[in-house]
Motif scaffolding. Sequence first.
Motif, PDB file in Angstrom:
ATOM      1  N   THR A  48       1.506  -1.641  -0.560  1.00  0.00           N
ATOM      2  CA  THR A  48      -0.289  -0.004  -0.156  1.00  0.00           C
ATOM      3  C   THR A  48       0.841   1.149  -0.567  1.00  0.00           C
ATOM      4  OG1 THR A  48      -1.260   1.257   1.333  1.00  0.00           O
ATOM      5  CG2 THR A  48       0.004   0.718   2.652  1.00  0.00           C
TER       6      THR A  48
ATOM      7  N   SER B  39      -3.417   3.113  -1.581  1.00  0.00           N
ATOM      8  CA  SER B  39      -2.946   2.810  -3.214  1.00  0.00           C
ATOM      9  C   SER B  39      -3.440   1.577  -2.436  1.00  0.00           C
ATOM     10  CB  SER B  39      -2.595   2.938  -3.698  1.00  0.00           C
ATOM     11  OG  SER B  39      -2.362   1.806  -5.084  1.00  0.00           O
ATOM     12  N   TYR B  40      -3.611   0.205  -2.575  1.00  0.00           N
ATOM     13  CA  TYR B  40      -3.362  -1.234  -2.037  1.00  0.00           C
ATOM     14  C   TYR B  40      -3.364  -2.077  -3.346  1.00  0.00           C
ATOM     15  CZ  TYR B  40      -5.650   0.824   1.808  1.00  0.00           C
ATOM     16  OH  TYR B  40      -6.195   2.269   3.056  1.00  0.00           O
TER      17      TYR B  40
ATOM     18  N   ASP C 289      -4.295  -5.775  -5.403  1.00  0.00           N
ATOM     19  CA  ASP C 289      -5.367  -6.304  -4.935  1.00  0.00           C
ATOM     20  C   ASP C 289      -4.964  -7.280  -4.002  1.00  0.00           C
ATOM     21  OD1 ASP C 289      -5.363  -6.510  -9.004  1.00  0.00           O
ATOM     22  OD2 ASP C 289      -6.287  -4.919  -6.985  1.00  0.00           O
TER      23      ASP C 289
ATOM     24  N   LYS D 270      -6.754  -5.547  -0.701  1.00  0.00           N
ATOM     25  CA  LYS D 270      -7.487  -4.442  -0.757  1.00  0.00           C
ATOM     26  C   LYS D 270      -9.022  -5.184   0.388  1.00  0.00           C
ATOM     27  CE  LYS D 270      -7.980  -2.397  -4.367  1.00  0.00           C
ATOM     28  NZ  LYS D 270      -7.735  -1.765  -6.028  1.00  0.00           N
ATOM     29  N   GLY D 271      -9.463  -4.427   1.386  1.00  0.00           N
ATOM     30  CA  GLY D 271     -10.219  -4.476   1.603  1.00  0.00           C
ATOM     31  C   GLY D 271     -10.278  -5.357   3.268  1.00  0.00           C
TER      32      GLY D 271
ATOM     33  N   THR E 167      -5.190  -1.337   6.022  1.00  0.00           N
ATOM     34  CA  THR E 167      -5.619  -0.069   5.592  1.00  0.00           C
ATOM     35  C   THR E 167      -4.223   0.793   6.387  1.00  0.00           C
ATOM     36  OG1 THR E 167      -8.950   0.016   6.586  1.00  0.00           O
ATOM     37  CG2 THR E 167      -7.322   1.644   6.733  1.00  0.00           C
TER      38      THR E 167
END
Length: 124
Positions: free
Chosen positions: A49, A59-60, A62, A65-66, A69
């Motif tokens: 990230t 930006s993360y 894939d 992601k989710g 953080t």
Amino acid sequence: QIPLVESGGRLVQAGGSLRLSCTASGRTLSVFVMGWFRQRPGKEREFVTSVSWNGGRTSYADSVKGRFTVSRDYAGNTVYLQMDNLKPEDTAVYYCAARASSFLSSMASDYDYWGQGTQVTVSS
């Protein structure tokens, strides 16, 4: 030179959470884009990230992601990586990095300063 120091890595069970921190002793990080990368056993270092100087842009990868953080404190001196719902494949050495630019990047070669890394191990 920016002496970046990561902390917070440890052994955790799958499904658990960890928060990593990155600071720079005696220096502010507020002017840098900050990134987190990781290196899994036997793999190349990979992007996790990145976050802009004021935390407004992120930006993360894939793969995280989710679940992960990135954030930074108000003064901009500490950058955090909150990792939730950890999986065994998240096991890696996690590195923070600083980029003297206003643009986010997922390329390790774009970052100017690196920490020594902190080990995260997720058991199944």
